[in-house]
Design a protein around this motif. Sequence first.
Motif, PDB file in Angstrom:
ATOM      1  N   VAL B 227       0.862  -1.186   0.000  1.00 25.01           N
ATOM      2  CA  VAL B 227       0.000   0.000   0.000  1.00 25.01           C
ATOM      3  C   VAL B 227       0.891   1.227   0.000  1.00 25.01           C
ATOM      4  CG1 VAL B 227      -1.667   1.303   1.356  1.00 25.01           C
ATOM      5  CG2 VAL B 227      -1.839  -1.179   1.224  1.00 25.01           C
ATOM      6  N   THR B 228       0.696   2.100  -0.961  1.00 24.97           N
ATOM      7  CA  THR B 228       1.564   3.277  -1.003  1.00 24.97           C
ATOM      8  C   THR B 228       0.919   4.407  -1.784  1.00 24.97           C
ATOM      9  OG1 THR B 228       3.747   4.102  -1.605  1.00 24.97           O
ATOM     10  CG2 THR B 228       2.794   2.445  -3.047  1.00 24.97           C
ATOM     11  N   HIS B 229       1.414   5.618  -1.564  1.00 24.46           N
ATOM     12  CA  HIS B 229       0.962   6.748  -2.368  1.00 24.46           C
ATOM     13  C   HIS B 229       2.045   7.076  -3.402  1.00 24.46           C
ATOM     14  CE1 HIS B 229       3.615   8.556   0.595  1.00 24.46           C
ATOM     15  NE2 HIS B 229       3.850   9.459  -0.320  1.00 24.46           N
ATOM     16  N   ASP B 230       3.118   6.299  -3.374  1.00 27.93           N
ATOM     17  CA  ASP B 230       4.311   6.642  -4.140  1.00 27.93           C
ATOM     18  C   ASP B 230       4.362   5.785  -5.416  1.00 27.93           C
ATOM     19  OD1 ASP B 230       6.869   7.010  -5.136  1.00 27.93           O
ATOM     20  OD2 ASP B 230       7.775   7.141  -3.144  1.00 27.93           O
ATOM     21  N   MET B 231       4.108   6.413  -6.561  1.00 24.89           N
ATOM     22  CA  MET B 231       4.125   5.714  -7.847  1.00 24.89           C
ATOM     23  C   MET B 231       5.486   5.082  -8.119  1.00 24.89           C
ATOM     24  SD  MET B 231       1.544   5.342  -9.627  1.00 24.89           S
ATOM     25  CE  MET B 231       0.035   5.888 -10.325  1.00 24.89           C
ATOM     26  N   MET B 274       3.580  12.955 -11.828  1.00 20.20           N
ATOM     27  CA  MET B 274       4.855  12.475 -11.279  1.00 20.20           C
ATOM     28  C   MET B 274       5.983  13.322 -11.844  1.00 20.20           C
ATOM     29  SD  MET B 274       4.772   8.365 -11.500  1.00 20.20           S
ATOM     30  CE  MET B 274       6.467   8.063 -11.033  1.00 20.20           C
ATOM     31  N   PRO B 275       6.904  13.772 -10.996  1.00 20.31           N
ATOM     32  CA  PRO B 275       8.040  14.535 -11.524  1.00 20.31           C
ATOM     33  C   PRO B 275       8.879  13.641 -12.433  1.00 20.31           C
ATOM     34  CG  PRO B 275       8.024  14.520  -9.118  1.00 20.31           C
ATOM     35  CD  PRO B 275       6.984  13.559  -9.565  1.00 20.31           C
ATOM     36  N   ARG B 276       9.353  14.202 -13.544  1.00 17.16           N
ATOM     37  CA  ARG B 276      10.168  13.416 -14.476  1.00 17.16           C
ATOM     38  C   ARG B 276      11.574  13.965 -14.512  1.00 17.16           C
ATOM     39  NH1 ARG B 276       7.058  11.348 -19.374  1.00 17.16           N
ATOM     40  NH2 ARG B 276       9.055  11.787 -20.355  1.00 17.16           N
ATOM     41  N   ILE B 277      12.502  13.060 -14.629  1.00 19.17           N
ATOM     42  CA  ILE B 277      13.898  13.487 -14.551  1.00 19.17           C
ATOM     43  C   ILE B 277      14.314  14.272 -15.790  1.00 19.17           C
ATOM     44  CG2 ILE B 277      15.020  11.450 -15.565  1.00 19.17           C
ATOM     45  CD1 ILE B 277      16.816  11.662 -12.903  1.00 19.17           C
ATOM     46  N   ASP B 278      13.596  14.068 -16.931  1.00 16.48           N
ATOM     47  CA  ASP B 278      13.979  14.774 -18.162  1.00 16.48           C
ATOM     48  C   ASP B 278      13.202  16.082 -18.328  1.00 16.48           C
ATOM     49  OD1 ASP B 278      11.583  13.599 -18.515  1.00 16.48           O
ATOM     50  OD2 ASP B 278      12.025  12.663 -20.441  1.00 16.48           O
ATOM     51  N   THR B 282      12.336  24.030 -12.718  1.00 19.49           N
ATOM     52  CA  THR B 282      12.893  25.285 -12.220  1.00 19.49           C
ATOM     53  C   THR B 282      13.732  25.871 -13.336  1.00 19.49           C
ATOM     54  OG1 THR B 282      14.755  24.055 -11.349  1.00 19.49           O
ATOM     55  CG2 THR B 282      12.982  24.560  -9.802  1.00 19.49           C
ATOM     56  N   GLY B 283      14.261  27.064 -13.111  1.00 15.72           N
ATOM     57  CA  GLY B 283      15.146  27.666 -14.107  1.00 15.72           C
ATOM     58  C   GLY B 283      14.346  28.372 -15.188  1.00 15.72           C
ATOM     59  N   THR B 284      15.011  28.716 -16.321  1.00 13.32           N
ATOM     60  CA  THR B 284      14.389  29.563 -17.345  1.00 13.32           C
ATOM     61  C   THR B 284      13.358  28.807 -18.167  1.00 13.32           C
ATOM     62  OG1 THR B 284      16.348  29.055 -18.632  1.00 13.32           O
ATOM     63  CG2 THR B 284      16.250  31.232 -17.601  1.00 13.32           C
ATOM     64  N   LYS B 285      13.664  27.529 -18.499  1.00 13.85           N
ATOM     65  CA  LYS B 285      12.746  26.795 -19.368  1.00 13.85           C
ATOM     66  C   LYS B 285      11.712  26.002 -18.578  1.00 13.85           C
ATOM     67  CE  LYS B 285      14.263  24.516 -22.943  1.00 13.85           C
ATOM     68  NZ  LYS B 285      15.138  23.526 -23.597  1.00 13.85           N
ATOM     69  N   ARG B 286      11.475  26.466 -17.350  1.00 19.49           N
ATOM     70  CA  ARG B 286      10.652  25.640 -16.473  1.00 19.49           C
ATOM     71  C   ARG B 286       9.185  25.633 -16.904  1.00 19.49           C
ATOM     72  NH1 ARG B 286       9.349  29.119 -11.179  1.00 19.49           N
ATOM     73  NH2 ARG B 286       9.066  31.127 -12.182  1.00 19.49           N
ATOM     74  N   GLN B 287       8.557  24.530 -16.578  1.00 18.16           N
ATOM     75  CA  GLN B 287       7.111  24.483 -16.693  1.00 18.16           C
ATOM     76  C   GLN B 287       6.629  23.794 -15.425  1.00 18.16           C
ATOM     77  OE1 GLN B 287       7.657  21.353 -20.137  1.00 18.16           O
ATOM     78  NE2 GLN B 287       5.519  21.536 -19.515  1.00 18.16           N
ATOM     79  N   PRO B 288       5.484  24.229 -14.911  1.00 13.85           N
ATOM     80  CA  PRO B 288       5.069  23.690 -13.613  1.00 13.85           C
ATOM     81  C   PRO B 288       4.748  22.204 -13.692  1.00 13.85           C
ATOM     82  CG  PRO B 288       3.340  25.056 -14.577  1.00 13.85           C
ATOM     83  CD  PRO B 288       4.541  25.199 -15.450  1.00 13.85           C
ATOM     84  N   LEU B 289       4.968  21.535 -12.549  1.00 15.93           N
ATOM     85  CA  LEU B 289       4.596  20.126 -12.447  1.00 15.93           C
ATOM     86  C   LEU B 289       3.069  20.031 -12.531  1.00 15.93           C
ATOM     87  CD1 LEU B 289       5.644  17.223 -11.664  1.00 15.93           C
ATOM     88  CD2 LEU B 289       5.159  17.854  -9.318  1.00 15.93           C
ATOM     89  N   PRO B 290       2.557  19.211 -13.445  1.00 16.12           N
ATOM     90  CA  PRO B 290       1.087  19.117 -13.541  1.00 16.12           C
ATOM     91  C   PRO B 290       0.504  18.586 -12.233  1.00 16.12           C
ATOM     92  CG  PRO B 290       2.165  17.943 -15.344  1.00 16.12           C
ATOM     93  CD  PRO B 290       3.230  18.300 -14.361  1.00 16.12           C
TER      94      PRO B 290
END
Lengths: 322, 347
Positions: B227-231, B274-278, B282-290
Amino acid sequence: MGTARYIARRLIFSLCLIIGVSIILFTMINAIGNPIEVLLAERPGITEEMIQAVTEYYGLHGSVTDRYFTWIWALLRLDFGTSIIYNLPVSEMLVTYGLETLKIQVPAILIALCVSVLISVLAATRQYSRVDFGVIAGAMVGHSLPGFLLGIILILVFSYTLGILPSYGAYSTRNPLWGSDMADALWHMVLPVGMLVFFNCATLTLLLRSSLVDVLRQDFITAARASGLPERRVVFGHALRNAFIPVLTYLGILFGLMLGTAPVTETVFTWPGLGALYIMAIQQLDYPLIMGATMVITVMLVTATLLTDIAYVAIDPRIRLG
Amino acid sequence: MLSTLASASSPVTAAPPAPLLEVRDLRVHFFVREGVVRAVDGVDFRVNPGETLGIVGESGSGKTVSSMSIMRLVPPPARNVGGQILFEGEDLLAKTPDEMEALRGRRIAMIFQNPATSLNPIYSIGAQLGEILRWHLKLSRAEADARVVELLTLVGISDPATRLRQFPHELSGGMKQRVGIARALLCNPSLVLADEPTTALDVTIQAQILELLADLQARLKMSMVLVTHDMGVVARMAHRITVMYAGRVCESADAATIFNAPQHPYTRALLESMPRIDQSYTGTKRQPLPTIAGRPPNLLNPPPGCRFHDRCPEASAECRRLLPLETTIAPGHSVSCLKRGSEGIAA
């Protein structure tokens, strides 16, 4: 840090504490006034020589420091002086009256402990049920009821109305129950012990129930259940021992102060105990008795505290001496 | 035994093996003063022998309550109000308390979230683990000690003979969790329930514990419910995944299908957030985590229709009216969504 070293250190500390209490006690008794004046006041035909003689008889001549060391030296030889009111050696009185007090206090605390464990388990395992609320309400009533009131009710019911239990004293003056001194003594103990059990039980149950409720919510209790241990072992083996840790301090104080904490019970039931004697000694300024009893109670409390701390180590491995 | 025979006789068609655990229409409600909280409201999942099922969902989705109810250990005011929990063919909900006691820790065991609080602080490791063995298997003190040492070695604890006499506070967090795992495995259970077994641990320790669990699961061929919340955790550990939302199952499939071809809009949204490593957040080309806009519904008075409808990008009028039922869309892949062909009932 070894246990022996810890105990040695605590013993030295306890000794300092006892010496401190003795100094404060001695100073305060001195500040109350000259007991000889109280003793001989308003008696006709008192001469200066008689006052001199009585003062020397009680060892009240000489400087304050001299008298303090005389007193301490006497204490070490277990000589507590002579009671002014009773004209008996205080040491003898402390033993006689102290034993009578222990006779009702020790059973009362032990019975209360067993009963409160059972009641607390019953209530805490059924939290917020009717049983639980009943136990809390009962314990609150017991906790806040004035001591003498219950005593009077008990006498009214069991001695006056039903006539099955004696209302005063520790022994019958003649015709002991069933011709047996033992049975007679136990028969007299029932009401005072019952009253003390009720009050001890109320406080112990309040403490133990709430502690047990907290422990029963812990993960390791669910884990013990999830391991398939029967509920009996989960509650008595795993929960109760943990729940007991915070109650230990109160139990230590209960034992430590038991010689002096039953004056109301002893007064209501005219029990020849130390608590009632102590109050009377204070009222009549029987200073050798006051000082003797105070020192005995101090030593008891200090010893009980030390034993409590050692008991903590035995029950909780997380506590390290040092 | 039966499953081996079955797979041996039909090597090609590979009929699904008899599940070790099958939960059907499980309902666990909390009876509080304000009303009835439907924490688990008609949940189905199955665990096959030797397989790890990951139950994923956010806080309050009912995943922990579901796993606790397999043990029949849901605390009041929660109560099991319906369904079946078939374990090795027997309905656990029909068992007597004594039968459950004999089963817990022996055939089904549990690993807890917080190793710091799930071991009794006043008993030594040897005492509390040994007690379980002596109770269930009637081992002597010496036999129990030997078995505990064996298990502590298995979970990678060094110097197990010394640990036996140590108390929980003398061990590190990761070590305590290893002890927790050893406790679960004492009696060789066929099913282990692990409720967020790594959430309370440091990240570096998490990896070690997950590796240990995966290794033990494969070596001992046991079944596990994780049981987890962590994908990320289920991705590593689970053979099959059940996604839960607001007390109901959204989607169940094997791990690869859930990650590569998710069907339910909630599963898709969950994976997108889920955050993706690619990807740069953050930084200039950032886009928010959905993220998934909105909040899970209040289960005290859940709105009619699909539990997810007010957060669902695909929701239509019928989603607000009809509760979707679980539908098998491919072998081993079921989904509860009207937009994926599920039948709906008015509820």
